[in-house]
Design an enzyme around this catalytic site. Structure first.
Site, PDB file in Angstrom:
ATOM      1  N   GLU A   1      -3.904  -0.225   8.153  1.00  0.00           N
ATOM      2  CA  GLU A   1      -2.720   0.174   8.918  1.00  0.00           C
ATOM      3  C   GLU A   1      -2.838  -0.353  10.333  1.00  0.00           C
ATOM      4  O   GLU A   1      -3.908  -0.260  10.948  1.00  0.00           O
ATOM      5  CB  GLU A   1      -2.592   1.709   9.044  1.00  0.00           C
ATOM      6  CG  GLU A   1      -2.013   2.413   7.857  1.00  0.00           C
ATOM      7  CD  GLU A   1      -1.885   3.930   8.080  1.00  0.00           C
ATOM      8  OE1 GLU A   1      -1.671   4.359   9.231  1.00  0.00           O
ATOM      9  OE2 GLU A   1      -2.009   4.661   7.090  1.00  0.00           O
TER      10      GLU A   1
ATOM     11  N   ASN B   1      -7.755   1.821   9.720  1.00  0.00           N
ATOM     12  CA  ASN B   1      -6.446   1.989  10.355  1.00  0.00           C
ATOM     13  C   ASN B   1      -6.688   1.983  11.852  1.00  0.00           C
ATOM     14  O   ASN B   1      -7.596   2.671  12.344  1.00  0.00           O
ATOM     15  CB  ASN B   1      -5.808   3.334   9.971  1.00  0.00           C
ATOM     16  CG  ASN B   1      -5.527   3.455   8.477  1.00  0.00           C
ATOM     17  OD1 ASN B   1      -5.723   2.506   7.716  1.00  0.00           O
ATOM     18  ND2 ASN B   1      -5.059   4.617   8.065  1.00  0.00           N
TER      19      ASN B   1
ATOM     20  N   HIS C   1      -2.943  10.981   0.725  1.00  0.00           N
ATOM     21  CA  HIS C   1      -2.444  10.734   2.087  1.00  0.00           C
ATOM     22  C   HIS C   1      -1.825  12.039   2.595  1.00  0.00           C
ATOM     23  O   HIS C   1      -0.626  12.136   2.824  1.00  0.00           O
ATOM     24  CB  HIS C   1      -1.438   9.577   2.091  1.00  0.00           C
ATOM     25  CG  HIS C   1      -1.223   8.936   3.441  1.00  0.00           C
ATOM     26  ND1 HIS C   1      -1.465   7.602   3.701  1.00  0.00           N
ATOM     27  CD2 HIS C   1      -0.794   9.465   4.612  1.00  0.00           C
ATOM     28  CE1 HIS C   1      -1.181   7.334   4.968  1.00  0.00           C
ATOM     29  NE2 HIS C   1      -0.763   8.442   5.552  1.00  0.00           N
TER      30      HIS C   1
ATOM     31  N   GLU D   1      -7.565   8.590   6.301  1.00  0.00           N
ATOM     32  CA  GLU D   1      -7.877   9.160   7.613  1.00  0.00           C
ATOM     33  C   GLU D   1      -8.480  10.560   7.594  1.00  0.00           C
ATOM     34  O   GLU D   1      -7.868  11.536   8.066  1.00  0.00           O
ATOM     35  CB  GLU D   1      -6.632   9.141   8.505  1.00  0.00           C
ATOM     36  CG  GLU D   1      -6.114   7.738   8.735  1.00  0.00           C
ATOM     37  CD  GLU D   1      -4.963   7.673   9.730  1.00  0.00           C
ATOM     38  OE1 GLU D   1      -4.405   8.726  10.072  1.00  0.00           O
ATOM     39  OE2 GLU D   1      -4.633   6.566  10.166  1.00  0.00           O
TER      40      GLU D   1
ATOM     41  N   ARG E   1       0.853  -1.189   0.000  1.00  0.00           N
ATOM     42  CA  ARG E   1       0.000   0.000   0.000  1.00  0.00           C
ATOM     43  C   ARG E   1       0.892   1.243   0.000  1.00  0.00           C
ATOM     44  O   ARG E   1       1.700   1.421   0.907  1.00  0.00           O
ATOM     45  CB  ARG E   1      -0.913  -0.011   1.240  1.00  0.00           C
ATOM     46  CG  ARG E   1      -1.761   1.225   1.341  1.00  0.00           C
ATOM     47  CD  ARG E   1      -2.761   1.221   2.505  1.00  0.00           C
ATOM     48  NE  ARG E   1      -3.377   2.541   2.525  1.00  0.00           N
ATOM     49  CZ  ARG E   1      -3.443   3.346   3.582  1.00  0.00           C
ATOM     50  NH1 ARG E   1      -3.008   2.950   4.758  1.00  0.00           N
ATOM     51  NH2 ARG E   1      -3.972   4.544   3.475  1.00  0.00           N
TER      52      ARG E   1
ATOM     53  N   TYR F   1      -4.587   1.760  15.836  1.00  0.00           N
ATOM     54  CA  TYR F   1      -3.348   1.668  16.606  1.00  0.00           C
ATOM     55  C   TYR F   1      -3.560   1.547  18.107  1.00  0.00           C
ATOM     56  O   TYR F   1      -2.821   0.869  18.788  1.00  0.00           O
ATOM     57  CB  TYR F   1      -2.483   2.918  16.363  1.00  0.00           C
ATOM     58  CG  TYR F   1      -1.924   3.035  14.966  1.00  0.00           C
ATOM     59  CD1 TYR F   1      -0.644   2.592  14.677  1.00  0.00           C
ATOM     60  CD2 TYR F   1      -2.670   3.606  13.927  1.00  0.00           C
ATOM     61  CE1 TYR F   1      -0.104   2.704  13.401  1.00  0.00           C
ATOM     62  CE2 TYR F   1      -2.141   3.718  12.657  1.00  0.00           C
ATOM     63  CZ  TYR F   1      -0.865   3.261  12.391  1.00  0.00           C
ATOM     64  OH  TYR F   1      -0.344   3.363  11.129  1.00  0.00           O
TER      65      TYR F   1
HETATM   66  C1  PNW Z   1      -1.500   7.249  10.801  1.00  0.00           C
HETATM   67  N1  PNW Z   1      -4.570   8.678  16.285  1.00  0.00           N
HETATM   68  O1  PNW Z   1      -1.692   8.395  11.568  1.00  0.00           O
HETATM   69  C2  PNW Z   1      -1.145   7.692   9.392  1.00  0.00           C
HETATM   70  O2  PNW Z   1      -1.997   7.176   8.400  1.00  0.00           O
HETATM   71  C3  PNW Z   1       0.283   7.468   9.013  1.00  0.00           C
HETATM   72  O3  PNW Z   1       0.661   8.357   7.981  1.00  0.00           O
HETATM   73  C4  PNW Z   1       1.164   7.578  10.235  1.00  0.00           C
HETATM   74  O4  PNW Z   1       2.517   7.549   9.928  1.00  0.00           O
HETATM   75  C5  PNW Z   1       0.774   6.446  11.158  1.00  0.00           C
HETATM   76  O5  PNW Z   1      -0.607   6.427  11.448  1.00  0.00           O
HETATM   77  C6  PNW Z   1       1.557   6.423  12.468  1.00  0.00           C
HETATM   78  O6  PNW Z   1       1.312   7.569  13.200  1.00  0.00           O
HETATM   79  C7  PNW Z   1      -2.378   8.405  12.763  1.00  0.00           C
HETATM   80  O7  PNW Z   1      -5.452   9.549  16.394  1.00  0.00           O
HETATM   81  C8  PNW Z   1      -3.412   9.278  12.908  1.00  0.00           C
HETATM   82  O8  PNW Z   1      -4.374   7.859  17.236  1.00  0.00           O
HETATM   83  C9  PNW Z   1      -4.150   9.373  14.050  1.00  0.00           C
HETATM   84  C10 PNW Z   1      -3.840   8.588  15.124  1.00  0.00           C
HETATM   85  C11 PNW Z   1      -2.829   7.670  15.009  1.00  0.00           C
HETATM   86  C12 PNW Z   1      -2.084   7.599  13.838  1.00  0.00           C
END
Ligand code: PNW
Length: 485
Positions: A386, A314, A129, A174, A84, A316
């Site tokens: 992601e 995505n 992006h 995002e 991707r 995390y």
């Molecule tokens: C993503 N949050 O960003 C992005 O898509 C990537 O470009 C970036 O490098 C990656 O995660 C790591 O940070 C984020 O609100 C946007 O928790 C928001 C959050 C986390 C990651």
């Protein structure tokens, strides 16, 4: 929930696809090579170096503009089913508009796409992006409703040039970051703070822009190319701090997820009713004549509704939500509190912290989030576009492997126990890269990048070996090293 594990439970279903991701601004560099135009992130880094932790920029980054053959080689080394990456709008359309298509930009993406396909790796392409042309930012960027026209023209160019070979598309990465994070925080491009207006104008315009691109693909390209198109939404999982906060947690989900997903994925379309009501109330209370959240017309509701072929998520990290106490101050949403809902966030005591301020480890969150989405929007196809882990240094990264194992185990539970129709998983990131306001200090790569080396040498981390082995064996069951986070 008590689950007994046997070897078979730790195995991914046949046909499940594994990939890894990057994004143009974070890896390409070559910011002004050939006829490339300036993006809002080029401008932001050059004009406000102090806003980036190490005062760096994307001028060279990982130099993927020159190192693309090595990038393909890494994807091949890992055995990725797909890679991707994103297209830089201003590399392809230097003026931001579709009046002139860069030959150099076209050649670059053709090389990358053809090179991947030669190795049997599917290109999975994001149109946007975060690197909006500065020319369009100067005209208001995502707060100007015309952005939907500009994005539609750009999307048509990309589908025309590459649609014969690319079957997987993400329109926009995002939206919540493009709108809520940008206009609430000032830590991203453009540094315009407008939480009560800008964020919500952007929200509607992003939904319209996505839908325009989707409809263009559907009508003009799907008949000959049969690809799939979606938008990649970022979801932080929200749990209530106490049972009394349950209703607020659900409202926070509707605000963070629903405001970007409900118009597209729900049966009825439009904004989530609970959010429409809450934001109208708060807007009137603040003295505005109407809600800060712009209304959709009935025609717009129909236009946006159903513009997906799968759900791209995505994910995390997680948060606990609670009601704000009298007089408490708020940090910016959505990394933290939501002033519009009177909600404060915090971490649960037993969640581990990481080197990154917004990132706590809570593996169950990814499973809960998927189950919630299935319950809200139905039994549709999901792909995790992601998921990954930040470190600050080192080639030996047991903590990243632990994170991947723990989260992937929850992904398996979502598939096997909750019946989520999940067909793919994407590691962020293939390599270390420009981590926005963290610069190069925060590293998400399966491969380490040496920024002191003019060729930006890439070296596999231990986590790269773990991921390669997972893709080869399809199982997380590696005996003794199978440990919990
Ligand atoms: C993503 N949050 O960003 C992005 O898509 C990537 O470009 C970036 O490098 C990656 O995660 C790591 O940070 C984020 O609100 C946007 O928790 C928001 C959050 C986390 C990651």
């Amino acid at each position: 929930l008590a689950v007994s594990w046997c070897a078979e439970d730790l195995t991914f279903p046949p046909g499940f696809k594994f990939g890894a991701a990057t994004a143009a601004f974070q890896v390409e560099g070559a910011w002004n090579v050939s006829d490339k135009g300036e993006s809002k992130w080029d401008r932001f880094c050059h004009e406000f170096p102090h806003k980036i932790q190490d005062r760096s920029n994307g001028d060279v980054a990982c130099d993927s503009y020159h190192q693309w053959k090595r990038d393909i080689e890494m994807a091949e080394e890992l055995g990725l089913h797909f890679y991707r990456f994103s297209v830089s709008w201003t590399r392809l359309l230097p003026s931001g508009f579709a009046n002139h298509i860069s030959e150099d930009g076209t050649r670059y993406y053709n090389n990358l796409i053809d090179g991947l396909l030669e190795k049997g790796i599917e290109p999975f392409v994001t149109l946007y992006h975060w690197d909006l042309p500065q020319s369009l930012q100067d005209l208001g960027g995502w707060t100007n409703p015309l952005v939907a026209d500009w994005f539609a023209d750009y999307a048509r160019v990309v589908f025309t040039l590459f649609g014969d070979r690319v079957k997987w598309w993400i329109t926009i990465n995002e939206p919540i970051v493009i709108c809520d994070v940008v206009y609430n925080s000032g830590i991203m491009a453009p540094p315009i703070i407008s939480p009560e207006t800008g964020a919500y104008l952007c929200n509607k315009n992003v939904m319209m822009a996505h839908a325009r691109a989707y409809r263009i693909y559907d009508e003009e390209f799907r008949p000959k190319y049969q690809g799939k198109v979606s938008v990649a939404n970022h979801h932080i999982w929200f749990d209530p701090l106490t049972p009394a906060d349950a209703e607020l947690a659900e409202l926070a989900r509707q605000n963070a997820v629903g405001r970007y997903a409900h118009p597209i994925y729900s049966k009825t379309g439009g904004w989530p009713a609970s959010i429409e009501k809450a934001l109208e109330e708060v807007s009137l209370k603040r003295g505005y004549s109407k809600s800060s959240l712009p209304a959709f017309t009935q025609e717009e509701i129909e236009f946006v509704r159903g513009t997906y072929d799968f759900y791209a998520m995505n994910h995390y990290t997680s948060r606990l939500i609670r009601k704000a106490r009298e007089g408490e101050t708020f940090n910016f949403w959505p990394f933290a509190d939501c002033i519009d809902l009177g909600a404060k966030v915090q971490k649960q005591e037993d969640w581990d912290v990481t080197s990154t301020f917004w990132f706590f480890i809570h593996p169950e969150g990814i499973r809960r989030q998927l189950a919630w989405l299935k319950q809200q929007y139905g039994d549709i196809e999901f792909i995790i576009t992601e998921n990954g882990f930040p470190t600050v240094e080192g080639i030996h990264d047991p903590i990243r492997i632990k994170y991947y194992k723990a989260y992937l185990k929850q992904v398996l539970l979502a598939i096997k126990e909750d019946g989520v129709y999940l067909t793919g998983y994407t590691a962020w990131s293939l390599m270390d890269n420009f981590e926005w306001s963290d610069g190069y200090a925060t590293k998400f790569g399966l491969y380490q990048v040496d920024y002191n080396d003019p060729h930006r040498k890439r070296t596999p981390r231990d986590s790269a070996r773990f991921y390669k082995n997972l893709i080869k064996t399809y199982t997380l069951d590696d005996g003794a090293t199978q440990d919990e986070l």
